[in-house]
Enzyme design. Structure first.
Site, PDB file in Angstrom:
ATOM      1  N   HIS A  62      48.026  72.097  14.620  1.00 27.12           N
ATOM      2  CA  HIS A  62      47.588  72.288  13.238  1.00 27.12           C
ATOM      3  C   HIS A  62      47.946  73.686  12.746  1.00 27.12           C
ATOM      4  O   HIS A  62      48.478  73.864  11.641  1.00 27.12           O
ATOM      5  CB  HIS A  62      46.070  72.098  13.121  1.00 27.12           C
ATOM      6  CG  HIS A  62      45.603  70.717  13.442  1.00 27.12           C
ATOM      7  ND1 HIS A  62      45.573  70.216  14.725  1.00 27.12           N
ATOM      8  CD2 HIS A  62      45.117  69.726  12.646  1.00 27.12           C
ATOM      9  CE1 HIS A  62      45.100  68.985  14.704  1.00 27.12           C
ATOM     10  NE2 HIS A  62      44.813  68.660  13.462  1.00 27.12           N
TER      11      HIS A  62
ATOM     12  N   SER B 130      50.374  65.963  13.017  1.00 25.18           N
ATOM     13  CA  SER B 130      49.637  67.004  12.294  1.00 25.18           C
ATOM     14  C   SER B 130      50.481  68.240  12.022  1.00 25.18           C
ATOM     15  O   SER B 130      50.305  68.900  10.993  1.00 25.18           O
ATOM     16  CB  SER B 130      48.372  67.386  13.073  1.00 25.18           C
ATOM     17  OG  SER B 130      47.485  66.294  13.165  1.00 25.18           O
TER      18      SER B 130
END
Length: 299
Positions: A246, A183
């Site tokens: 993230h 991610s």
């Protein structure tokens, strides 16, 4: 009728093999020349990735050689590692995180962070089918067009900068939890692309610009919401995985990624924004290293 002096006429431009070179006007899709599949795809890529004033220069040298090798190879590597742990390790399952993945030498684990490769290698290990499919789909859909325009070195640098920023951010802001998944790299590509979509909005087709931004917002919002749910609400997984990568990845993308992707056909070393982002990134890395050595509450 006057005689025409052939010698004074401007000759047709030809290449070194004697073939006539098509002029710019002849390259326009006026219905007299059918565009090939590759050229159609390149035109579509230029509209998605570049402001109008850069598209002509891109189309003049656009080709599929070299192919987007970085993003393809990294995706194959991630898929291969997932299949290895999901199918050939003892847990024999595909859906959720299990002991085989948890004990992998690739997974980032706070109590084993002295093994420095884990800050990068965690990108190859994924928690389940939906995890790896989401990352692969996003990085291929976004990474292939980006690499066609900006080539593998720049896309690779942005992707790996996001991966490292993700693990370092997780080690600071969520220091007691493990980390798996690509991610950080995926969000670095998203962050760089998003910043270019916003900055170059007026130079893009308006409807296309709105659509690009809305798609990014919806995808990011959905994915981050799912990560929050899995981290704080769901009780299905025994092991909880950090979601901070993230945010580390998208910040890296909105800084370093933005500079790399906005400097099309320009020399990065002469761009002061490049050095500002590089210095800021290096300072962050040094701070994160010192934090992990002297201040981290992790064992």
């Amino acid at each position: 009728m006057d005689d025409i002096d052939v010698e004074q006429q401007e000759p047709f431009p030809v290449d070194r093999d004697g073939r006539r070179i098509r002029m710019e006007e002849e390259d326009e899709p006026d219905g007299n020349r059918k565009l090939g599949c590759c050229e159609k795809f390149q035109r579509l890529v230029s509209k998605w990735m570049l402001p109008e004033d850069h598209r002509k220069g891109y189309m003049e040298r656009a080709n599929c050689c070299p192919p987007p090798i970085f993003i393809i190879l990294i995706s194959i590597g991630e898929l291969a590692v997932f299949i290895y742990y999901a199918a050939w390790k003892p847990q024999k399952q595909w859906v959720t995180l299990d002991e085989g993945i948890w004990n992998s030498p690739l997974t980032y684990k706070p109590d084993e962070r002295q093994e420095a490769w884990r800050f990068i290698s965690y990108m190859f290990v994924h928690a389940g089918v939906e995890h790896i499919l989401g990352n692969l789909v996003m990085q291929l859909l976004l990474g292939i067009p980006l690499e066609l325009v900006h080539k593998g070195f720049e896309v690779g640098m942005v992707y790996l900068a996001g991966v490292l920023a993700g693990s370092l951010a997780s080690s600071i802001f969520d220091p007691l939890h493990a980390l798996v998944g690509a991610s950080g790299g995926v969000y670095a590509l998203i962050g760089g692309y998003f910043m270019n979509a916003v900055v170059n909005f007026r130079e893009m087709i308006p409807l296309l610009g709105v659509f690009r931004i809305l798609v990014i917002v919806v995808i990011v919002g959905t994915d981050v919401g799912f990560a929050f749910y899995r981290r704080f609400v769901s009780h299905d997984d025994v092991k909880k995985v950090s979601f901070v990568a993230h945010f580390g990845g998208i910040v890296a993308g909105m800084t370093i990624g933005y500079v790399f992707f906005s400097a099309y056909n320009k020399k990065l070393l002469k761009d002061p924004r490049f050095w500002l982002c590089i210095v800021g990134y290096v300072v962050f890395v040094i701070f994160a290293i010192l934090f992990n050595i002297f201040l981290s509450p992790a064992p």
